[in-house]
Design a protein around this motif. Structure first.
Motif, PDB file in Angstrom:
ATOM      1  N   GLY A 164       0.836  -1.196   0.000  1.00  0.00           N
ATOM      2  CA  GLY A 164       0.000   0.000   0.000  1.00  0.00           C
ATOM      3  C   GLY A 164       0.868   1.242   0.000  1.00  0.00           C
ATOM      4  N   LEU A 165       0.708   2.061  -1.037  1.00  0.00           N
ATOM      5  CA  LEU A 165       1.521   3.273  -1.120  1.00  0.00           C
ATOM      6  C   LEU A 165       1.195   4.252  -0.005  1.00  0.00           C
ATOM      7  CD1 LEU A 165       3.735   4.531  -3.069  1.00  0.00           C
ATOM      8  CD2 LEU A 165       2.824   2.360  -3.768  1.00  0.00           C
TER       9      LEU A 165
ATOM     10  N   ASP B 157       5.483   5.715   6.320  1.00  0.00           N
ATOM     11  CA  ASP B 157       6.851   5.321   6.680  1.00  0.00           C
ATOM     12  C   ASP B 157       7.842   6.384   6.215  1.00  0.00           C
ATOM     13  OD1 ASP B 157       5.883   2.977   7.735  1.00  0.00           O
ATOM     14  OD2 ASP B 157       6.616   1.699   6.112  1.00  0.00           O
ATOM     15  N   LEU B 158       7.639   6.846   4.992  1.00  0.00           N
ATOM     16  CA  LEU B 158       8.538   7.835   4.401  1.00  0.00           C
ATOM     17  C   LEU B 158       8.521   9.142   5.190  1.00  0.00           C
ATOM     18  CD1 LEU B 158      10.431   8.545   2.062  1.00  0.00           C
ATOM     19  CD2 LEU B 158       8.424   9.119   0.715  1.00  0.00           C
ATOM     20  N   ARG B 159       7.358   9.543   5.648  1.00  0.00           N
ATOM     21  CA  ARG B 159       7.264  10.799   6.403  1.00  0.00           C
ATOM     22  C   ARG B 159       8.122  10.768   7.667  1.00  0.00           C
ATOM     23  NH1 ARG B 159       1.595  11.033   4.316  1.00  0.00           N
ATOM     24  NH2 ARG B 159       1.581  12.885   3.021  1.00  0.00           N
ATOM     25  N   TRP B 160       8.287   9.602   8.258  1.00  0.00           N
ATOM     26  CA  TRP B 160       9.141   9.472   9.439  1.00  0.00           C
ATOM     27  C   TRP B 160      10.610   9.591   9.065  1.00  0.00           C
ATOM     28  CZ3 TRP B 160       7.783   9.651  14.388  1.00  0.00           C
ATOM     29  CH2 TRP B 160       6.439   9.459  14.699  1.00  0.00           C
TER      30      TRP B 160
ATOM     31  N   PHE C 273      -0.535  12.059  -4.497  1.00  0.00           N
ATOM     32  CA  PHE C 273       0.518  11.561  -5.386  1.00  0.00           C
ATOM     33  C   PHE C 273       0.695  10.047  -5.310  1.00  0.00           C
ATOM     34  CE2 PHE C 273       3.038  15.815  -4.890  1.00  0.00           C
ATOM     35  CZ  PHE C 273       2.140  16.460  -5.715  1.00  0.00           C
ATOM     36  N   THR C 274       0.037   9.386  -4.356  1.00  0.00           N
ATOM     37  CA  THR C 274       0.291   7.957  -4.174  1.00  0.00           C
ATOM     38  C   THR C 274       0.016   7.150  -5.433  1.00  0.00           C
ATOM     39  OG1 THR C 274      -1.895   7.620  -3.195  1.00  0.00           O
ATOM     40  CG2 THR C 274      -0.061   7.974  -1.672  1.00  0.00           C
ATOM     41  N   ALA C 275      -1.094   7.393  -6.108  1.00  0.00           N
ATOM     42  CA  ALA C 275      -1.416   6.620  -7.319  1.00  0.00           C
ATOM     43  C   ALA C 275      -0.387   6.875  -8.416  1.00  0.00           C
ATOM     44  CB  ALA C 275      -2.816   6.966  -7.808  1.00  0.00           C
ATOM     45  N   LEU C 276       0.075   8.098  -8.523  1.00  0.00           N
ATOM     46  CA  LEU C 276       1.058   8.419  -9.554  1.00  0.00           C
ATOM     47  C   LEU C 276       2.403   7.770  -9.254  1.00  0.00           C
ATOM     48  CD1 LEU C 276      -0.051  12.102 -10.003  1.00  0.00           C
ATOM     49  CD2 LEU C 276      -0.320  10.268 -11.670  1.00  0.00           C
ATOM     50  N   TYR C 277       2.773   7.721  -7.975  1.00  0.00           N
ATOM     51  CA  TYR C 277       4.004   7.007  -7.616  1.00  0.00           C
ATOM     52  C   TYR C 277       3.835   5.507  -7.867  1.00  0.00           C
ATOM     53  CZ  TYR C 277       6.833  10.788  -5.672  1.00  0.00           C
ATOM     54  OH  TYR C 277       7.611  11.919  -5.524  1.00  0.00           O
TER      55      TYR C 277
ATOM     56  N   SER D  58       1.293  -6.726  -9.763  1.00  0.00           N
ATOM     57  CA  SER D  58       0.256  -7.419  -8.985  1.00  0.00           C
ATOM     58  C   SER D  58       0.285  -7.028  -7.506  1.00  0.00           C
ATOM     59  CB  SER D  58       0.416  -8.929  -9.127  1.00  0.00           C
ATOM     60  OG  SER D  58       1.670  -9.343  -8.594  1.00  0.00           O
ATOM     61  N   ALA D  59       1.322  -6.365  -7.047  1.00  0.00           N
ATOM     62  CA  ALA D  59       1.435  -5.968  -5.641  1.00  0.00           C
ATOM     63  C   ALA D  59       0.667  -4.688  -5.328  1.00  0.00           C
ATOM     64  CB  ALA D  59       2.900  -5.788  -5.263  1.00  0.00           C
ATOM     65  N   PHE D  60       0.297  -3.939  -6.351  1.00  0.00           N
ATOM     66  CA  PHE D  60      -0.377  -2.657  -6.141  1.00  0.00           C
ATOM     67  C   PHE D  60      -1.820  -2.720  -6.604  1.00  0.00           C
ATOM     68  CE2 PHE D  60       4.102  -1.517  -6.694  1.00  0.00           C
ATOM     69  CZ  PHE D  60       4.314  -0.780  -5.550  1.00  0.00           C
TER      70      PHE D  60
END
Length: 112
Positions: free
Chosen positions: A62-63, A69-72, A85-89, A102-104
């Motif tokens: 899940g993005l 996680d990235l924000r930390w 931006f999650t879908a675009l990433y 298949s993971a997304f």
């Protein structure tokens, strides 16, 4: 809202190029492309986090969770990591790593 899982036989649409409409407000894609160009390490970190999750045995990534996680991990001065931006990433990760498709879980976008 319909959802679908991207798979090897389901094409993923490439991220569109910036729009250059005179006087127009920047689209979400425009803002994403500008942010990504200014902060390329964000993508590289998402790429590493995805690879780590998959290597640890995850079958779905899940993005939104990766963003948290990235924000930390981000330097305190970085702003603009927009949840929109999650879908675009995710699309960019799939373009660069088709075997991760298949993971997304991707949803149809309503806006540009």
């Amino acid at each position: 809202m319909p959802t679908s899982h991207a798979s090897a036989d389901q094409p993923v649409l490439p991220i569109s190029r910036p729009s250059f409409r005179a006087g127009a407000r920047p689209t979400l894609t425009d803002r994403f492309l500008a942010f990504d160009a200014e902060h390329p390490y964000i993508y590289r970190t998402l790429e590493r986090l995805t690879a780590d999750r998959l290597a640890a045995g995850a079958s779905n990534v899940g993005l939104k969770a990766l963003f948290e996680d990235l924000r930390w991990q981000l330097p305190a001065g970085v702003r603009g990591l927009n949840n929109s931006f999650t879908a675009l990433y995710a699309q960019k990760l799939i373009e660069d790593h088709p075997h991760w498709a298949s993971a997304f879980e991707l949803r149809r976008r309503r806006t540009a």
